[in-house]
Design an enzyme around this catalytic site. Structure first.
Site, PDB file in Angstrom:
ATOM      1  N   VAL A   6      42.668   9.416 -28.009  1.00  0.00           N
ATOM      2  CA  VAL A   6      41.548   8.477 -27.928  1.00  0.00           C
ATOM      3  C   VAL A   6      41.471   7.672 -29.224  1.00  0.00           C
ATOM      4  O   VAL A   6      42.027   8.059 -30.252  1.00  0.00           O
ATOM      5  CB  VAL A   6      40.205   9.198 -27.658  1.00  0.00           C
ATOM      6  CG1 VAL A   6      40.235   9.963 -26.337  1.00  0.00           C
ATOM      7  CG2 VAL A   6      39.833  10.122 -28.789  1.00  0.00           C
ATOM      8  N   THR A  34      45.018   5.392 -31.964  1.00  0.00           N
ATOM      9  CA  THR A  34      44.554   6.644 -31.372  1.00  0.00           C
ATOM     10  C   THR A  34      44.782   7.845 -32.291  1.00  0.00           C
ATOM     11  O   THR A  34      45.594   7.804 -33.210  1.00  0.00           O
ATOM     12  CB  THR A  34      45.258   6.901 -30.017  1.00  0.00           C
ATOM     13  OG1 THR A  34      46.661   7.019 -30.231  1.00  0.00           O
ATOM     14  CG2 THR A  34      44.976   5.772 -29.034  1.00  0.00           C
ATOM     15  N   ASP A  35      44.056   8.905 -32.001  1.00  0.00           N
ATOM     16  CA  ASP A  35      44.199  10.145 -32.761  1.00  0.00           C
ATOM     17  C   ASP A  35      45.041  11.137 -31.965  1.00  0.00           C
ATOM     18  O   ASP A  35      45.600  10.789 -30.913  1.00  0.00           O
ATOM     19  CB  ASP A  35      42.826  10.723 -33.120  1.00  0.00           C
ATOM     20  CG  ASP A  35      41.985  11.092 -31.904  1.00  0.00           C
ATOM     21  OD1 ASP A  35      42.533  11.189 -30.776  1.00  0.00           O
ATOM     22  OD2 ASP A  35      40.767  11.300 -32.082  1.00  0.00           O
ATOM     23  N   ALA A  36      45.113  12.371 -32.422  1.00  0.00           N
ATOM     24  CA  ALA A  36      45.945  13.386 -31.762  1.00  0.00           C
ATOM     25  C   ALA A  36      45.470  13.680 -30.348  1.00  0.00           C
ATOM     26  O   ALA A  36      46.244  14.152 -29.519  1.00  0.00           O
ATOM     27  CB  ALA A  36      45.955  14.669 -32.597  1.00  0.00           C
ATOM     28  N   GLY A  37      44.206  13.387 -30.055  1.00  0.00           N
ATOM     29  CA  GLY A  37      43.677  13.614 -28.709  1.00  0.00           C
ATOM     30  C   GLY A  37      43.914  12.457 -27.760  1.00  0.00           C
ATOM     31  O   GLY A  37      43.522  12.510 -26.604  1.00  0.00           O
TER      32      GLY A  37
END
Length: 147
Positions: free
Chosen positions: A26, A21-24
């Site tokens: 997702v 996942t990324d910082a968001g």
């Protein structure tokens, strides 16, 4: 070598980990390509051929091109189902249609086409797909291009 069941895409189950996942929160877009790669690798293994065995026979499959459409996000801990099916079989290449679905609600998250080339491991020059492998691939219900 076993043939793929005609008309049935191969499917591979996987789960989204924190590292995907990324910082968001997702799945980072490029990781869908990793999920697709794993499905193709497991599909090849299900046909009775591990990639390590191919490398020992001076054969590699390398990605020539990739196209992807992102439709909805996957999130941490989602269980995914990744499909792989051959839509084009040439002398020294294969084109796969692949899809990534969220298992819990059957949402299509990503779909794409991946062109994979068969090359010599020692020189990376194109080489014909061995007949036993072609026969297993052709079991997907395709007739080789140009025949």
């Amino acid at each position: 070598m076993r043939a793929q069941h005609e008309g049935q895409p191969f499917t591979h189950a996987c789960r989204v980990y924190y590292e995907d996942t990324d910082a968001g929160g997702v799945v980072y877009y490029v990781n869908y390509l990793k999920f697709m790669e794993r499905a193709r690798t497991e599909w090849l293994r299900a046909l009775g051929c591990a990639q390590s065995q191919l490398a020992a026979e001076n054969l590699l499959f390398v990605v020539h091109s990739a196209e992807a459409r992102y439709l909805a996000p996957a999130r941490l801990d989602d269980e995914l189902r990744v499909s792989a099916e051959i839509i084009e079989l040439n002398r020294a290449s294969l084109r796969f249609r692949q899809q990534v679905w969220r298992t819990s609600d059957a949402t299509l998250l990503c779909e794409g086409q991946i062109m994979v080339a068969c090359v010599r491991a020692d020189s990376f020059k194109p080489r014909a797909i061995p007949e036993a492998l072609r026969a297993a691939f052709a079991g997907a219900g395709l007739s080789p291009a140009g025949e």
